[in-house]
Design an enzyme around this catalytic site. Structure first.
Site, mmCIF file in Angstrom:
data_model
loop_
_atom_site.group_PDB
_atom_site.id
_atom_site.type_symbol
_atom_site.label_atom_id
_atom_site.label_comp_id
_atom_site.label_asym_id
_atom_site.label_seq_id
_atom_site.Cartn_x
_atom_site.Cartn_y
_atom_site.Cartn_z
ATOM 1 N N LYS A 1 0.838 -1.222 0.000
ATOM 2 C CA LYS A 1 0.000 0.000 0.000
ATOM 3 C C LYS A 1 0.866 1.263 0.000
ATOM 4 O O LYS A 1 0.652 2.170 -0.786
ATOM 5 C CB LYS A 1 -0.931 0.029 1.231
ATOM 6 C CG LYS A 1 -1.869 -1.162 1.322
ATOM 7 C CD LYS A 1 -2.795 -1.059 2.520
ATOM 8 C CE LYS A 1 -2.094 -1.070 3.864
ATOM 9 N NZ LYS A 1 -1.348 -2.326 4.175
ATOM 10 N N ARG B 1 -9.422 0.649 8.909
ATOM 11 C CA ARG B 1 -9.012 -0.725 9.208
ATOM 12 C C ARG B 1 -10.084 -1.477 9.984
ATOM 13 O O ARG B 1 -9.901 -2.660 10.271
ATOM 14 C CB ARG B 1 -7.734 -0.704 10.042
ATOM 15 C CG ARG B 1 -6.433 -0.940 9.281
ATOM 16 C CD ARG B 1 -5.303 -0.730 10.249
ATOM 17 N NE ARG B 1 -4.091 -1.415 9.939
ATOM 18 C CZ ARG B 1 -3.033 -0.845 9.355
ATOM 19 N NH1 ARG B 1 -3.087 0.395 8.938
ATOM 20 N NH2 ARG B 1 -1.928 -1.535 9.182
ATOM 21 N N ARG C 1 11.658 -5.472 4.836
ATOM 22 C CA ARG C 1 11.322 -4.054 4.578
ATOM 23 C C ARG C 1 12.283 -3.112 5.293
ATOM 24 O O ARG C 1 12.608 -3.311 6.460
ATOM 25 C CB ARG C 1 9.883 -3.779 5.043
ATOM 26 C CG ARG C 1 9.535 -2.285 5.041
ATOM 27 C CD ARG C 1 8.054 -2.025 5.012
ATOM 28 N NE ARG C 1 7.365 -2.381 6.234
ATOM 29 C CZ ARG C 1 6.044 -2.275 6.399
ATOM 30 N NH1 ARG C 1 5.280 -1.845 5.393
ATOM 31 N NH2 ARG C 1 5.493 -2.626 7.537
ATOM 32 N N ARG D 1 11.585 -1.317 10.933
ATOM 33 C CA ARG D 1 10.585 -0.986 11.955
ATOM 34 C C ARG D 1 10.541 -2.056 13.037
ATOM 35 O O ARG D 1 10.596 -3.243 12.740
ATOM 36 C CB ARG D 1 9.203 -0.839 11.303
ATOM 37 C CG ARG D 1 8.995 0.515 10.657
ATOM 38 C CD ARG D 1 7.790 0.565 9.757
ATOM 39 N NE ARG D 1 6.583 -0.041 10.316
ATOM 40 C CZ ARG D 1 5.427 -0.095 9.681
ATOM 41 N NH1 ARG D 1 5.308 0.417 8.470
ATOM 42 N NH2 ARG D 1 4.386 -0.654 10.241
ATOM 43 N N ARG E 1 0.131 -8.985 13.579
ATOM 44 C CA ARG E 1 -0.503 -7.982 12.720
ATOM 45 C C ARG E 1 -1.292 -8.632 11.598
ATOM 46 O O ARG E 1 -2.364 -8.162 11.236
ATOM 47 C CB ARG E 1 0.567 -7.039 12.157
ATOM 48 C CG ARG E 1 1.066 -6.074 13.219
ATOM 49 C CD ARG E 1 2.366 -5.414 12.844
ATOM 50 N NE ARG E 1 2.277 -4.680 11.608
ATOM 51 C CZ ARG E 1 3.317 -4.445 10.813
ATOM 52 N NH1 ARG E 1 4.510 -4.887 11.129
ATOM 53 N NH2 ARG E 1 3.145 -3.760 9.723
HETATM 54 P P1 ADP Z 1 1.588 -1.563 7.469
HETATM 55 O O1 ADP Z 1 2.367 -0.659 6.541
HETATM 56 O O2 ADP Z 1 2.393 -2.757 7.819
HETATM 57 O O3 ADP Z 1 0.233 -1.904 6.934
HETATM 58 P P2 ADP Z 1 1.006 0.751 9.088
HETATM 59 O O4 ADP Z 1 2.208 1.612 8.962
HETATM 60 O O5 ADP Z 1 -0.166 1.092 8.246
HETATM 61 O O6 ADP Z 1 1.429 -0.766 8.845
HETATM 62 O O7 ADP Z 1 0.532 0.705 10.606
HETATM 63 C C1 ADP Z 1 1.432 0.471 11.665
HETATM 64 C C2 ADP Z 1 0.652 0.322 12.955
HETATM 65 O O8 ADP Z 1 -0.055 1.543 13.244
HETATM 66 C C3 ADP Z 1 -0.437 -0.749 12.955
HETATM 67 O O9 ADP Z 1 0.077 -2.043 13.255
HETATM 68 C C4 ADP Z 1 -1.365 -0.231 14.061
HETATM 69 O O10 ADP Z 1 -0.822 -0.461 15.346
HETATM 70 C C5 ADP Z 1 -1.335 1.273 13.814
HETATM 71 N N1 ADP Z 1 -2.381 1.700 12.856
HETATM 72 C C6 ADP Z 1 -2.171 2.231 11.623
HETATM 73 N N2 ADP Z 1 -3.340 2.531 11.040
HETATM 74 C C7 ADP Z 1 -4.318 2.167 11.907
HETATM 75 C C8 ADP Z 1 -5.736 2.187 11.863
HETATM 76 N N3 ADP Z 1 -6.393 2.648 10.790
HETATM 77 N N4 ADP Z 1 -6.408 1.741 12.962
HETATM 78 C C9 ADP Z 1 -5.764 1.292 14.034
HETATM 79 N N5 ADP Z 1 -4.431 1.222 14.134
HETATM 80 C C10 ADP Z 1 -3.700 1.647 13.086
HETATM 81 P P1 ADP Z 2 2.187 -1.902 3.195
HETATM 82 O O1 ADP Z 2 2.189 -0.380 3.187
HETATM 83 O O2 ADP Z 2 0.949 -2.462 2.530
HETATM 84 O O3 ADP Z 2 2.439 -2.481 4.537
HETATM 85 P P2 ADP Z 2 4.742 -1.645 1.788
HETATM 86 O O4 ADP Z 2 4.460 -0.762 0.618
HETATM 87 O O5 ADP Z 2 5.474 -1.053 2.928
HETATM 88 O O6 ADP Z 2 3.384 -2.380 2.267
HETATM 89 O O7 ADP Z 2 5.560 -2.908 1.233
HETATM 90 C C1 ADP Z 2 6.009 -3.941 2.110
HETATM 91 C C2 ADP Z 2 7.375 -4.445 1.611
HETATM 92 O O8 ADP Z 2 7.204 -5.159 0.388
HETATM 93 C C3 ADP Z 2 8.395 -3.348 1.313
HETATM 94 O O9 ADP Z 2 9.658 -3.827 1.685
HETATM 95 C C4 ADP Z 2 8.289 -3.152 -0.207
HETATM 96 O O10 ADP Z 2 9.517 -2.698 -0.776
HETATM 97 C C5 ADP Z 2 7.943 -4.555 -0.681
HETATM 98 N N1 ADP Z 2 7.034 -4.585 -1.842
HETATM 99 C C6 ADP Z 2 5.989 -3.771 -2.097
HETATM 100 N N2 ADP Z 2 5.346 -4.134 -3.241
HETATM 101 C C7 ADP Z 2 6.024 -5.222 -3.716
HETATM 102 C C8 ADP Z 2 5.867 -6.067 -4.889
HETATM 103 N N3 ADP Z 2 4.871 -5.871 -5.749
HETATM 104 N N4 ADP Z 2 6.737 -7.075 -5.026
HETATM 105 C C9 ADP Z 2 7.749 -7.282 -4.136
HETATM 106 N N5 ADP Z 2 7.948 -6.531 -3.042
HETATM 107 C C10 ADP Z 2 7.100 -5.506 -2.828
#
Ligand code: ADP
Ligand code: ADP
Length: 218
Positions: free
Chosen positions: A15, A90, A129, A162, A173
């Site tokens: 995302k 979420r 990541r 992270r 998660r």
């Molecule tokens: P990821 O990139 O792995 O999807 P995020 O950066 O979006 O993770 O979120 C990191 C953490 O922040 C989540 O595990 C949660 O603890 C909190 N968080 C983020 N967005 C939300 C949300 N919409 N509702 C509740 N908690 C959230």
């Molecule tokens: P989210 O915000 O949904 O948690 P991220 O954009 O942070 O996901 O991506 C999670 C990890 O996967 C990062 O290390 C990113 O570089 C990698 N990644 C993202 N998209 C792809 C893809 N299409 N193929 C392989 N690796 C990817």
């Protein structure tokens, strides 16, 4: 009319990666609830102190806190043409709160690209990541490495792993996503807003699929 796009998908689906590309192309601000929380953690604000335990454990921050933070962000000037939301909503309560806050301005969610990726792939993605300290640009040590190890290509800041990307938290998660977030797929599908894309493809191909799916709204 403003344009509101919600990016849906499990942690690690891509995302944040896709949001950076899309927001640049369609000129809408990228609003990541996770990034907003991390900024508050870094600055040790009251909100940061309140949420740090949840984030560390990989649990969702309570709806009331999250909704308040995102609402305030969406009210800023740069969001008057709309926004690209990443990581919010979420929960069902957050989705309903979003619909309500947009309805007050005569607006609605316009499209929901859903980046589908199976759990096995997610673990590999999150454990490799690397995130940039300054602006949250994301890299992967195998699939999307930075040009210089440990340094962000875009702004030259340090890359770090992270704390919540550690194996034991990642599993939590992903489980929480299936318990509390994945029902939003049906919520948006039943409103004819869901655009499913195959997130297992390479980054550029996923971007292309998302752009194609968004043609009607932007
Ligand atoms: P990821 O990139 O792995 O999807 P995020 O950066 O979006 O993770 O979120 C990191 C953490 O922040 C989540 O595990 C949660 O603890 C909190 N968080 C983020 N967005 C939300 C949300 N919409 N509702 C509740 N908690 C959230
Ligand atoms: P989210 O915000 O949904 O948690 P991220 O954009 O942070 O996901 O991506 C999670 C990890 O996967 C990062 O290390 C990113 O570089 C990698 N990644 C993202 N998209 C792809 C893809 N299409 N193929 C392989 N690796 C990817």
């Amino acid at each position: 009319m403003a344009v509101y796009i919600v990016l849906l998908g499990p942690p690690g689906a891509g995302k944040g990666t896709q949001a950076k590309v899309i927001s640049e192309k369609i000129k809408l601000p990228h609003i990541s609830s996770g990034e907003l929380f991390r900024e508050n953690l870094k600055a040790q604000t009251e909100l940061g102190k309140l949420v740090q335990g949840y984030i560390k454990r990989g649990e969702l921050v309570p709806d009331e806190i999250t909704i308040g933070m995102v609402k305030e962000r969406l009210e800023r000037e740069d969001c008057k043409e709309g926004a690209l939301l990443d990581g919010f909503p979420r929960t069902r309560a957050q989705a309903e709160a979003l619909a309500q806050m947009l309805a007050q301005k005569g607006e609605t969610v316009d499209a929901v690209p859903y980046i589908a990726v199976p759990p096995k792939v997610l673990i590999e993605r999150l454990s490799g990541r690397w995130s940039c300290r300054a602006q949250g640009h994301v890299y992967h040590e195998v699939y999307n490495p930075s040009k210089i190890r440990g340094v962000c290509d875009v702004d030259g800041s340090d890359l770090y792993q992270r704390e919540d990307d550690r194996a034991e938290t990642v599993e939590n998660r992903i489980n929480i996503y299936f318990e509390q977030t994945s029902s939003l797929i049906d919520y948006y599908r039943s409103r004819n807003l869901l655009l499913e894309v195959d997130g297992t493809k390479p980054i550029e191909e996923v971007s292309r699929e998302i752009f194609l799916s968004l043609e009607k709204v932007v």
